[in-house]
Every structure is written in structure tokens, then in C-alpha cells.
Design an enzyme around this catalytic site. Structure first.
Site: not given
Length: 393
Positions: A223, A283, A255, A174, A279
Site C-alpha cells: 500500500k 484466505d 486493494d 501483528y 493473511d
């Protein structure tokens, strides 16, 4: 009661240090709070959180002074930018920031037909960077009163779950360099994911400190099978772990973590991860509690300063209809009392009031179930404020 970031029996400050007021509510204090109502339902939910804070002040002998600033779409309308230098400086001069939500409908808003750095969410990124709010804490706790609202099967949630996602907030994809340009006649967009070891180390330290006050488990999510940034992340986290022998460290690919959150959320204590993964996962974690409208968050710097906000967005489709759930924002205000003001008893009182209102069956529309008593945004705030009990109660 939710165990919060501490776990049962560990009420109090997050990262240690002196307590100005003993955390007991015995001495009066004046807290300077910058409020950012923002867009959509933001003004409604911030209003209710301030209502609760004012009741805390009267019950415990404190005073809170509010300075409102604009950020997001409303700032674009007023000043042409999502966050002005003056607004950022006002936030710097406060003791803490209480944020509602920013942004609108991406597919149907004048705020998004502009360059990315002029969109509402750019204000959010700018204030996080400008205040050095690198540590984002998002608890996910299942209230037993809301178990029926949880989308997971009862055999999966069992006795419930209580986890914390620790998300790095000012680095990664970001905040990396980005551009869109024509290459060999084809439009090409590039976003850069960059982390240095110092950014990783400081957020890892916070995660291990929190885990040491909870159940002593950190799952670091990355990852590393694909990304160089994740391989560095894993290396630095393992170095930090050596300084916390009482905390058990495990690694998990992002994942797999996404799957495990909906298969067995009770296995998690503290989840440590980078900006974009955090992020998304936070959620997901919020939704398995029954409603994203229930979950608070805190974004902290290396001192006591923090910005406190609900985990949900601006929900423009329900703005002004008195149906938004203010509980996440009210619980964010409780986190503010605990972490920025060292007022642990006062934070406990807010959390207890939320629990009581839920136990009495009151629900906003998003958490409504059979047998519940549906109420609106303002009434929920008033009911919670009305159940705040002071030290002599």
C-alpha cells in the site's frame, strides 16, 4: 496434479541444499514430528494426516515418531496460557511441526474474555516467533474435479489457476507495539506496523527463489500510496529483484490485488506480501479454489524446519461431527515431507492419492457437488491413505 510451489517439471526441494535421502525414498529415515491438534476440528484433521503419514512410512520404509503438545484454547484450559514454554521447547527439538487449528467462537467463548496475549491465537503468534517461522507459503490450485465448486464464473477461471502467496509471518502489524488507553476521556486503541529492511529482504529472497522454479513472475503487494512501511517494502523488493534477472517483478496495491484475484486469478504466479495483507489475500485465494478445506500451508525458517498447517480455522460449529475436510491438512503433511524431510517421491505419492480420490468422485460435505459421493472426515483420510503407492507399486 497440482504444480505446487515449483510449477510443472520442478518437483523437489524448495531452497536447495543437500538431500539426506536423495528425495527418492530409497533410504529409510526416522522423522520426529510434533503434532498440535489444537481446538475445534483440529484433532480430527491431524489424526487423518498422521494416518496418511503412517501409510507413507510403511510404503516407503520410513518411521515417524509423534509428540503431541497443547496450544490454543485447550492449552488455556489445561495450563492457563495458550502456549507453554515446555511446549515451545518440544517443538524446537522436533524435525517439523504439524498443526491442526486453534481458537473458537470469538462471540461465545471463555477463551476470549481475557487479555489479548492470553487468547488462543496468541499461541500461534508465539510459536511462529519462537521458531523464527518468517516465510509462509500458501499455494492456491484449482483441481479440475472441483471446478464446479469454484464460486467464480467458468469464463473467469478458464483452464484453472496455480498461484502461491508468500506471506511475511513474524513482523508487521501483528507483532508491533499495541495498547488501549483513555485519551481526553475517549478510549483509544493503537496498533503499530513496523518492518525493517532485513525482514523484508529475507522474505523477498524466498519469493524470488520460488518464482525462479515456477513461471518466473513475482507480484509484490503493498500500500505504497499511503504507508511508509510499504514504501520501504517496495524499495527493498526492487533491490532484491536485481539479483534475479530471470524473474519478472510487478507491483500491485493490495486493494487492486484483492479485486484481481477474483477477476483473473490465472494471471498470478508468486504473490509476495507483508503479514496482514497476506493473511487476508491468502484466505481469499483459498476460497476461489472451491473450499478453504483444500489448501495447505508451510511456515519455514531459514533452515529446513517448518510448521505445516491447513489454511482454514478451527470451525467449532462442525467439530466432532465427522464432516470436516482433512485434505488441506493431508496436503500440508505432503509439504512437510518435501521441505523438511527432502522426501519428494513420498510427497508426490500423497498428492497423487488426493488427486485419485477426487477423480473417483469422493467428496466431503464442503466440496460436494451433483454426482459426487459424500464421505466423512475419517473415511476421506482412509481412502487417501489406501491409495498411497510405494516405489515398487
Amino acid at each position: 496434479m497440482p504444480m505446487g510451489v515449483y510449477g510443472a517439471g520442478h518437483q523437489g526441494r524448495l531452497f536447495g541444499g543437500p538431500v539426506k535421502n536423495g528425495g527418492k525414498g530409497k533410504e529409510s529415515m526416522v522423522g520426529k514430528i510434533v503434532t498440535i491438534p489444537g481446538d475445534g476440528i483440529g484433532p480430527e484433521i491431524v489424526r487423518e494426516a498422521c494416518k496418511v503419514l503412517d501409510k507413507v512410512g510403511s510404503a516407503f520404509g520410513h518411521s515417524f515418531q509423534y509428540t503431541e503438545i497443547l496450544m490454543g484454547g485447550c492449552s488455556i484450559d489445561a495450563y492457563g496460557v495458550p502456549l507453554t514454554d515446555e511446549a515451545l521447547e518440544a517443538a524446537r527439538q522436533s524435525d517439523a511441526v504439524l498443526l491442526g487449528a486453534v481458537g473458537g467462537d470469538v462471540g461465545n467463548s471463555r477463551w476470549y474474555d481475557v487479555a489479548p496475549d492470553l487468547r488462543p491465537e496468541a499461541g500461534l503468534l508465539a510459536i511462529r516467533k519462537g521458531l523464527n517461522l518468517f516465510a509462509n507459503i500458501r499455494p492456491a490450485y484449482l483441481y479440475q474435479e472441483l471446478a464446479d465448486a469454484c464460486p467464480l464464473k467458468k469464463e473467469i477461471i478458464g483452464g484453472g489457476f496455480d498461484l502461491v502467496i508468500m506471506r511475511e509471518l513474524t513482523g508487521g502489524l501483528y507483532f508491533g507495539e499495541r495498547h488501549t488507553k483513555m485519551v481526553d476521556g475517549v478510549m483509544q486503541a493503537t496498533d503499530t506496523l513496523t518492518y525493517n529492511e532485513n525482514e523484508i529482504r529475507r522474505i523477498a529472497v524466498k519469493a524470488f527463489e520460488i518464482a525462479g522454479k515456477r513461471r518466473g513472475q513475482v507480484v509484490s503487494v503493498d500500500k505504497a500510496n499511503v504507508l511508509d512501511s510499504s514504501r520501504l517494502w517496495r524499495k527493498v523488493v526492487e533491490e532484491v529483484a536485481k539479483g534475479y534477472p530471470e524473474v519478472k517483478l510487478a507491483h500491485m496495491l493490495v486493494d487492486n490485488c484483492a479485486m484481481q484475484l477474483v477477476m483473473d486469478p490465472g494471471q498470478f504466479d508468486v504473490v509476495l506480501t507483508e503479514n496482514m495483507f497476506g493473511d487476508i489475500l491468502s484466505d481469499e485465494a483459498s476460497m476461489i479454489t472451491g473450499s478453504i478445506g483444500m489448501l495447505p500451508s508451510a511456515s519455514l525458517n531459514e533452515a529446513k524446519f517448518g510448521m505445516y498447517e491447513p489454511s482454514h480455522g478451527s470451525a467449532p460449529d462442525i467439530a466432532g461431527k465427522d464432516v470436516a475436510n482433512p485434505i488441506a491438512t493431508i496436503l500440508s503433511a505432503a509439504m512437510m515431507l518435501r521441505y523438511s524431510f527432502d522426501l519428494d517421491k513420498e510427497a508426490d505419492a500423497v498428492e497423487a492419492a488426493v488427486q485419485q480420490v477426487l477423480s473417483e468422485g469422493y467428496r466431503t460435505k464442503d466440496i460436494m457437488s451433483v454426482g459426487g459421493k459424500e464421505i466423512g472426515t475419517a473415511q476421506m483420510g482412509s481412502f487417501i491413505a489406501g491409495r498411497i503407492k510405494g516405489p515398487s507399486a
